[in-house]
Design a protein around this motif. Structure first.
Motif, PDB file in Angstrom:
ATOM      1  N   ILE A   1     -37.984 -85.659 -43.523  1.00  0.00           N
ATOM      2  CA  ILE A   1     -38.804 -85.665 -44.734  1.00  0.00           C
ATOM      3  C   ILE A   1     -37.962 -86.204 -45.887  1.00  0.00           C
ATOM      4  O   ILE A   1     -37.014 -85.543 -46.338  1.00  0.00           O
ATOM      5  N   PRO A   2     -38.294 -87.406 -46.375  1.00  0.00           N
ATOM      6  CA  PRO A   2     -37.496 -87.988 -47.456  1.00  0.00           C
ATOM      7  C   PRO A   2     -37.707 -87.277 -48.794  1.00  0.00           C
ATOM      8  O   PRO A   2     -38.810 -86.807 -49.099  1.00  0.00           O
ATOM      9  N   VAL A   3     -36.654 -87.222 -49.565  1.00  0.00           N
ATOM     10  CA  VAL A   3     -36.712 -86.634 -50.896  1.00  0.00           C
ATOM     11  C   VAL A   3     -37.780 -87.335 -51.733  1.00  0.00           C
ATOM     12  O   VAL A   3     -38.546 -86.691 -52.452  1.00  0.00           O
ATOM     13  N   GLY A   4     -37.834 -88.650 -51.629  1.00  0.00           N
ATOM     14  CA  GLY A   4     -38.815 -89.408 -52.411  1.00  0.00           C
ATOM     15  C   GLY A   4     -40.250 -88.991 -52.129  1.00  0.00           C
ATOM     16  O   GLY A   4     -41.095 -89.010 -53.029  1.00  0.00           O
ATOM     17  N   LEU A   5     -40.536 -88.607 -50.915  1.00  0.00           N
ATOM     18  CA  LEU A   5     -41.888 -88.156 -50.560  1.00  0.00           C
ATOM     19  C   LEU A   5     -42.217 -86.858 -51.290  1.00  0.00           C
ATOM     20  O   LEU A   5     -43.299 -86.714 -51.876  1.00  0.00           O
ATOM     21  N   ILE A   6     -41.279 -85.924 -51.283  1.00  0.00           N
ATOM     22  CA  ILE A   6     -41.498 -84.647 -51.973  1.00  0.00           C
ATOM     23  C   ILE A   6     -41.633 -84.872 -53.473  1.00  0.00           C
ATOM     24  O   ILE A   6     -42.507 -84.300 -54.129  1.00  0.00           O
ATOM     25  N   LEU A   7     -40.791 -85.730 -54.035  1.00  0.00           N
ATOM     26  CA  LEU A   7     -40.902 -86.034 -55.466  1.00  0.00           C
ATOM     27  C   LEU A   7     -42.243 -86.667 -55.793  1.00  0.00           C
ATOM     28  O   LEU A   7     -42.835 -86.389 -56.844  1.00  0.00           O
ATOM     29  N   GLY A   8     -42.737 -87.503 -54.903  1.00  0.00           N
ATOM     30  CA  GLY A   8     -44.047 -88.112 -55.099  1.00  0.00           C
ATOM     31  C   GLY A   8     -45.158 -87.079 -55.132  1.00  0.00           C
ATOM     32  O   GLY A   8     -46.063 -87.148 -55.963  1.00  0.00           O
ATOM     33  N   TYR A   9     -45.094 -86.114 -54.225  1.00  0.00           N
ATOM     34  CA  TYR A   9     -46.086 -85.034 -54.235  1.00  0.00           C
ATOM     35  C   TYR A   9     -46.023 -84.259 -55.546  1.00  0.00           C
ATOM     36  O   TYR A   9     -47.053 -83.941 -56.139  1.00  0.00           O
ATOM     37  N   LEU A  10     -44.811 -83.944 -56.006  1.00  0.00           N
ATOM     38  CA  LEU A  10     -44.666 -83.229 -57.270  1.00  0.00           C
ATOM     39  C   LEU A  10     -45.209 -84.056 -58.432  1.00  0.00           C
ATOM     40  O   LEU A  10     -45.883 -83.525 -59.318  1.00  0.00           O
ATOM     41  N   ALA A  11     -44.949 -85.352 -58.425  1.00  0.00           N
ATOM     42  CA  ALA A  11     -45.437 -86.234 -59.493  1.00  0.00           C
ATOM     43  C   ALA A  11     -46.961 -86.297 -59.512  1.00  0.00           C
ATOM     44  O   ALA A  11     -47.558 -86.483 -60.575  1.00  0.00           O
ATOM     45  N   GLU A  12     -47.571 -86.115 -58.358  1.00  0.00           N
ATOM     46  CA  GLU A  12     -49.039 -86.134 -58.270  1.00  0.00           C
ATOM     47  C   GLU A  12     -49.660 -84.791 -58.661  1.00  0.00           C
ATOM     48  O   GLU A  12     -50.868 -84.651 -58.676  1.00  0.00           O
ATOM     49  N   GLY A  13     -48.816 -83.794 -58.956  1.00  0.00           N
ATOM     50  CA  GLY A  13     -49.325 -82.515 -59.425  1.00  0.00           C
ATOM     51  C   GLY A  13     -49.403 -81.421 -58.373  1.00  0.00           C
ATOM     52  O   GLY A  13     -49.915 -80.340 -58.652  1.00  0.00           O
TER      53      GLY A  13
END
Length: 74
Positions: free
Chosen positions: A27-39
């Motif tokens: 699970i890439p960090v960028g994927l988790i950050l993307g989910y957080l950025a989407e709310g």
């Protein structure tokens, strides 16, 4: 909350082309950050990725913060 991201994030050249990922997963960090950025909140992210926990999600944010504060001496 400050989490030592180094305890939760790794980068290995042979896995995900060296992208930072949550240790022991793909699970890439960028994927988790993307989910957080989407709310998405941590509970929603964990529902999508039950192999991770809140500390690992917080580590992704700390990792991003450290990258944002990185300075290059010229």
């Amino acid at each position: 909350m400050h989490t030592a991201w180094q305890n939760h994030i790794e980068s290995t050249p042979g896995i995900l082309r060296g992208k930072p990922r949550i240790k022991g997963t793909r699970i890439p960090v960028g994927l988790i950050l993307g989910y957080l950025a989407e709310g998405f909140n941590p509970e929603q992210i964990i529902a999508e990725f039950p192999d991770i926990d809140k500390d690992q999600i917080a580590a992704c944010l700390d990792y991003a913060r450290d990258l944002a504060e990185f300075e290059v001496a010229v």
